[in-house]
Write a protein that holds these residues in place. Structure first.
Motif, PDB file in Angstrom:
ATOM      1  N   LYS A  59       0.829  -1.215   0.000  1.00  0.00           N
ATOM      2  CA  LYS A  59       0.000   0.000   0.000  1.00  0.00           C
ATOM      3  C   LYS A  59       0.863   1.265   0.000  1.00  0.00           C
ATOM      4  CE  LYS A  59      -0.445   0.171   4.984  1.00  0.00           C
ATOM      5  NZ  LYS A  59      -1.172   0.471   6.175  1.00  0.00           N
ATOM      6  N   GLU A  60       2.066   1.170   0.540  1.00  0.00           N
ATOM      7  CA  GLU A  60       2.959   2.339   0.592  1.00  0.00           C
ATOM      8  C   GLU A  60       3.432   2.762  -0.800  1.00  0.00           C
ATOM      9  OE1 GLU A  60       3.383  -0.492   2.266  1.00  0.00           O
ATOM     10  OE2 GLU A  60       3.065   0.062   4.368  1.00  0.00           O
ATOM     11  N   LEU A  61       3.326   1.844  -1.780  1.00  0.00           N
ATOM     12  CA  LEU A  61       3.771   2.168  -3.136  1.00  0.00           C
ATOM     13  C   LEU A  61       2.611   2.581  -4.041  1.00  0.00           C
ATOM     14  CD1 LEU A  61       6.550  -0.509  -3.854  1.00  0.00           C
ATOM     15  CD2 LEU A  61       6.822   1.899  -3.260  1.00  0.00           C
ATOM     16  N   LEU A  62       1.403   2.619  -3.500  1.00  0.00           N
ATOM     17  CA  LEU A  62       0.278   3.084  -4.316  1.00  0.00           C
ATOM     18  C   LEU A  62       0.486   4.566  -4.612  1.00  0.00           C
ATOM     19  CD1 LEU A  62      -2.627   1.254  -2.494  1.00  0.00           C
ATOM     20  CD2 LEU A  62      -1.617   0.699  -4.723  1.00  0.00           C
ATOM     21  N   PRO A  63       0.085   5.004  -5.810  1.00  0.00           N
ATOM     22  CA  PRO A  63       0.396   6.384  -6.192  1.00  0.00           C
ATOM     23  C   PRO A  63      -0.475   7.422  -5.513  1.00  0.00           C
ATOM     24  CG  PRO A  63      -0.867   5.300  -7.909  1.00  0.00           C
ATOM     25  CD  PRO A  63      -0.551   4.251  -6.884  1.00  0.00           C
ATOM     26  N   LEU A  64       0.148   8.545  -5.189  1.00  0.00           N
ATOM     27  CA  LEU A  64      -0.570   9.781  -4.878  1.00  0.00           C
ATOM     28  C   LEU A  64      -0.106  10.738  -5.968  1.00  0.00           C
ATOM     29  CD1 LEU A  64      -0.428  10.361  -1.005  1.00  0.00           C
ATOM     30  CD2 LEU A  64      -2.376   9.675  -2.403  1.00  0.00           C
ATOM     31  N   GLY A  65      -0.956  11.005  -6.936  1.00  0.00           N
ATOM     32  CA  GLY A  65      -0.502  11.767  -8.098  1.00  0.00           C
ATOM     33  C   GLY A  65       0.569  10.969  -8.812  1.00  0.00           C
ATOM     34  N   ASN A  66       1.698  11.584  -9.104  1.00  0.00           N
ATOM     35  CA  ASN A  66       2.700  10.913  -9.930  1.00  0.00           C
ATOM     36  C   ASN A  66       3.838  10.241  -9.155  1.00  0.00           C
ATOM     37  OD1 ASN A  66       4.272  13.053  -9.137  1.00  0.00           O
ATOM     38  ND2 ASN A  66       4.195  14.148 -11.091  1.00  0.00           N
ATOM     39  N   ARG A  67       3.652  10.078  -7.856  1.00  0.00           N
ATOM     40  CA  ARG A  67       4.687   9.392  -7.079  1.00  0.00           C
ATOM     41  C   ARG A  67       4.027   8.412  -6.091  1.00  0.00           C
ATOM     42  NH1 ARG A  67       6.360  14.711  -7.564  1.00  0.00           N
ATOM     43  NH2 ARG A  67       8.432  14.978  -8.484  1.00  0.00           N
ATOM     44  N   PRO A  68       4.771   7.361  -5.678  1.00  0.00           N
ATOM     45  CA  PRO A  68       4.209   6.479  -4.645  1.00  0.00           C
ATOM     46  C   PRO A  68       4.064   7.245  -3.326  1.00  0.00           C
ATOM     47  CG  PRO A  68       6.195   5.523  -5.620  1.00  0.00           C
ATOM     48  CD  PRO A  68       6.106   6.920  -6.113  1.00  0.00           C
ATOM     49  N   ALA A  69       3.054   6.890  -2.555  1.00  0.00           N
ATOM     50  CA  ALA A  69       2.767   7.616  -1.307  1.00  0.00           C
ATOM     51  C   ALA A  69       4.009   7.747  -0.418  1.00  0.00           C
ATOM     52  CB  ALA A  69       1.636   6.923  -0.559  1.00  0.00           C
ATOM     53  N   ASP A  76       0.616  17.298   3.563  1.00  0.00           N
ATOM     54  CA  ASP A  76       0.475  18.039   2.309  1.00  0.00           C
ATOM     55  C   ASP A  76       1.796  18.726   1.926  1.00  0.00           C
ATOM     56  OD1 ASP A  76      -0.121  19.749   0.272  1.00  0.00           O
ATOM     57  OD2 ASP A  76      -1.980  20.500   1.170  1.00  0.00           O
ATOM     58  N   PRO A  77       2.460  18.257   0.858  1.00  0.00           N
ATOM     59  CA  PRO A  77       3.732  18.882   0.485  1.00  0.00           C
ATOM     60  C   PRO A  77       3.557  20.142  -0.357  1.00  0.00           C
ATOM     61  CG  PRO A  77       3.333  16.993  -0.927  1.00  0.00           C
ATOM     62  CD  PRO A  77       2.135  17.107  -0.019  1.00  0.00           C
ATOM     63  N   PHE A  78       2.325  20.457  -0.725  1.00  0.00           N
ATOM     64  CA  PHE A  78       2.100  21.583  -1.639  1.00  0.00           C
ATOM     65  C   PHE A  78       1.857  22.899  -0.904  1.00  0.00           C
ATOM     66  CE2 PHE A  78       0.596  17.681  -3.646  1.00  0.00           C
ATOM     67  CZ  PHE A  78       1.529  17.595  -4.662  1.00  0.00           C
ATOM     68  N   THR A  79       1.306  22.806   0.321  1.00  0.00           N
ATOM     69  CA  THR A  79       1.019  24.052   1.030  1.00  0.00           C
ATOM     70  C   THR A  79       1.984  24.308   2.185  1.00  0.00           C
ATOM     71  OG1 THR A  79      -0.545  22.939   2.461  1.00  0.00           O
ATOM     72  CG2 THR A  79      -1.437  24.001   0.498  1.00  0.00           C
ATOM     73  N   THR A  80       2.702  23.267   2.599  1.00  0.00           N
ATOM     74  CA  THR A  80       3.621  23.463   3.725  1.00  0.00           C
ATOM     75  C   THR A  80       5.047  23.547   3.194  1.00  0.00           C
ATOM     76  OG1 THR A  80       2.140  22.154   5.055  1.00  0.00           O
ATOM     77  CG2 THR A  80       4.309  22.546   5.963  1.00  0.00           C
ATOM     78  N   ASP A  81       5.759  24.561   3.620  1.00  0.00           N
ATOM     79  CA  ASP A  81       7.143  24.715   3.211  1.00  0.00           C
ATOM     80  C   ASP A  81       7.957  23.528   3.749  1.00  0.00           C
ATOM     81  OD1 ASP A  81       9.703  25.407   2.742  1.00  0.00           O
ATOM     82  OD2 ASP A  81       9.681  27.266   3.899  1.00  0.00           O
ATOM     83  N   MET A  82       8.487  22.717   2.834  1.00  0.00           N
ATOM     84  CA  MET A  82       9.184  21.499   3.248  1.00  0.00           C
ATOM     85  C   MET A  82      10.430  21.783   4.074  1.00  0.00           C
ATOM     86  SD  MET A  82       7.769  18.730   2.715  1.00  0.00           S
ATOM     87  CE  MET A  82       7.879  17.214   1.833  1.00  0.00           C
ATOM     88  N   SER A  83      11.029  22.957   3.859  1.00  0.00           N
ATOM     89  CA  SER A  83      12.249  23.253   4.604  1.00  0.00           C
ATOM     90  C   SER A  83      11.921  23.666   6.047  1.00  0.00           C
ATOM     91  CB  SER A  83      13.037  24.357   3.906  1.00  0.00           C
ATOM     92  OG  SER A  83      12.278  25.537   3.910  1.00  0.00           O
ATOM     93  N   PHE A 117      -5.529  11.225  -3.709  1.00  0.00           N
ATOM     94  CA  PHE A 117      -4.982  11.036  -5.061  1.00  0.00           C
ATOM     95  C   PHE A 117      -5.418  12.179  -5.977  1.00  0.00           C
ATOM     96  CE2 PHE A 117      -4.937   9.895  -9.432  1.00  0.00           C
ATOM     97  CZ  PHE A 117      -3.699   9.298  -9.592  1.00  0.00           C
ATOM     98  N   ILE A 118      -6.703  12.497  -5.917  1.00  0.00           N
ATOM     99  CA  ILE A 118      -7.222  13.570  -6.777  1.00  0.00           C
ATOM    100  C   ILE A 118      -6.515  14.888  -6.448  1.00  0.00           C
ATOM    101  CG2 ILE A 118      -9.287  14.968  -7.282  1.00  0.00           C
ATOM    102  CD1 ILE A 118     -10.916  12.339  -6.839  1.00  0.00           C
ATOM    103  N   TYR A 119      -6.384  15.175  -5.156  1.00  0.00           N
ATOM    104  CA  TYR A 119      -5.729  16.430  -4.740  1.00  0.00           C
ATOM    105  C   TYR A 119      -4.279  16.496  -5.231  1.00  0.00           C
ATOM    106  CZ  TYR A 119      -3.494  19.927  -1.801  1.00  0.00           C
ATOM    107  OH  TYR A 119      -2.754  20.992  -1.365  1.00  0.00           O
ATOM    108  N   PHE A 120      -3.523  15.413  -5.021  1.00  0.00           N
ATOM    109  CA  PHE A 120      -2.113  15.411  -5.431  1.00  0.00           C
ATOM    110  C   PHE A 120      -2.010  15.541  -6.951  1.00  0.00           C
ATOM    111  CE2 PHE A 120       0.897  14.269  -1.896  1.00  0.00           C
ATOM    112  CZ  PHE A 120      -0.013  14.433  -0.874  1.00  0.00           C
ATOM    113  N   ALA A 121      -2.844  14.804  -7.666  1.00  0.00           N
ATOM    114  CA  ALA A 121      -2.799  14.841  -9.133  1.00  0.00           C
ATOM    115  C   ALA A 121      -3.153  16.242  -9.635  1.00  0.00           C
ATOM    116  CB  ALA A 121      -3.748  13.796  -9.710  1.00  0.00           C
ATOM    117  N   GLU A 122      -4.170  16.852  -9.037  1.00  0.00           N
ATOM    118  CA  GLU A 122      -4.563  18.202  -9.479  1.00  0.00           C
ATOM    119  C   GLU A 122      -3.436  19.207  -9.253  1.00  0.00           C
ATOM    120  OE1 GLU A 122      -8.247  18.922  -7.500  1.00  0.00           O
ATOM    121  OE2 GLU A 122      -9.435  18.233  -9.221  1.00  0.00           O
ATOM    122  N   GLN A 123      -2.792  19.116  -8.093  1.00  0.00           N
ATOM    123  CA  GLN A 123      -1.688  20.034  -7.793  1.00  0.00           C
ATOM    124  C   GLN A 123      -0.560  19.866  -8.810  1.00  0.00           C
ATOM    125  OE1 GLN A 123      -1.392  22.350  -5.207  1.00  0.00           O
ATOM    126  NE2 GLN A 123      -3.557  21.933  -4.888  1.00  0.00           N
TER     127      GLN A 123
END
Ligand code: G1P
Length: 297
Positions: free
Chosen positions: A27-37, A136-143, A285-291
């Motif tokens: 399950k850890e390798l199922l995709p979220l958008g274009n990468r595995p979770a 969420d990697p899109f709204t939170t500054d990863m650094s 998945f939908i959210y990650f793919a849309e981003q």
């Protein structure tokens, strides 16, 4: 206090809530958008300064370890065809980061899985990231991510840190729930899960209840799946007996750690997604793919 560079990611779960997707793919390798979770979870750990990642799994999970390894044959093939950029993008893990795997043996619960990493972690303090939860990697500054804040708080005060977030009443039975001191629970005991939290903060915690009924829940603050532990947690895990669900629970060892050394909760910033439950996985998945589509990724 020394900087934490080790992290444990338990990946031994069978993913029954994700069947049939997880029947032959971890399950850890199922995709979220274009990468595995799990890609995002490891990226989060690396962004926070983690250098040694220990996956705790079993025979059916070795594809996860392969995902973080260099596939020399594929690398050669891509470079031979002039696709160097694509080849480089697959080797994104920094050279000073290692990902190794150890097996859990018997499936005796989350606490048991974390303890299984002890031979590799040794005497180090360490972080734990549960891969079902993807921040969420899109709204939170990863650094400046939540884990980085927790590692800093641990380095400054020496208290183990546990990330918590407010959940709706209907969801408290799915999580470990924090019991805070009275003053803080007055201000935090609310059902408002939409409130945007922009800064991290850490507070002393009195204890945790694993998956309580709503009536017994001491707050709405749920354990999100990010922990920073002093090495003492291993001693408590080693003596923890099976409890809720017949499993050796990490939550019980944390309660023992609280009694002996004190523990803090860190209030989460940003959003998290449950990639271990079919409905929320599909929404994620939908959210990650849309981003990613919007970013032309
Ligand atoms: C585990 C923990 C629980 C935590 C949850 C977060 O439960 O035991 O305290 O709130 O992860 O996802 P699990 O979901 O593995 O049953």
């Amino acid at each position: 206090m020394k900087k934490i560079t080790h992290a444990v990611i338990p990946v031994a779960g069978f993913g029954t809530r994700m069947l049939p997707l997880s029947k032959s793919v971890p399950k850890e390798l199922l995709p979220l958008g274009n990468r595995p979770a799990i890609h995002y979870v490891v990226e989060e750990a690396v962004a926070a300064g983690i250098k040694h990642i220990v996956l705790v799994g079993h025979a059916q999970k070795s594809a996860i370890e392969n995902y973080f390894d260099i596939n020399a044959e594929l690398d050669n093939q891509l470079r031979h065809k002039g696709k160097d950029e694509l080849a480089d993008s697959l080797n994104w893990l920094p050279e000073d980061v290692t990902v190794s795997m150890i097996r859990q043996g018997k499936a005796l619960g989350l606490g048991h899985a974390v303890l299984a990493a002890r031979p590799i972690i040794g005497k180090h303090d360490f972080a734990v990231l549960l891969p079902d939860v993807v921040l969420d990697p899109f709204t939170t500054d990863m650094s400046a991510n939540n884990l980085a804040f927790m590692l800093d708080a641990f380095a400054t005060d020496g208290y183990s840190q546990i990330l918590v977030d407010k959940v709706a009443d209907k969801d408290v039975h799915k999580y470990g729930i924090a019991r805070l001191d009275e003053k803080l629970s007055d201000t935090n005991d609310t059902n408002d899960t939409n409130e945007e939290i922009n800064t991290n903060a850490s507070f002393k915690v009195a204890g945790f209840v694993e998956k309580p009924n709503l009536a017994d829940a001491p707050s709405n603050l749920a354990v999100v799946g990010r922990y920073v532990f002093s090495n003492h947690i291993f001693d408590y895990l080693a003596s923890t007996k099976a409890s809720v669900g017949g499993e050796i629970q990490l939550t019980d060892a944390i309660d023992a750690l609280i009694d002996a050394y004190g523990v803090q909760v860190t209030i989460m910033r940003g959003n998290s997604y449950d990639a271990g439950d079919m409905r929320s996985y599909m929404q994620a998945f939908i959210y990650f793919a849309e981003q990613q589509l919007a970013n032309n990724e």
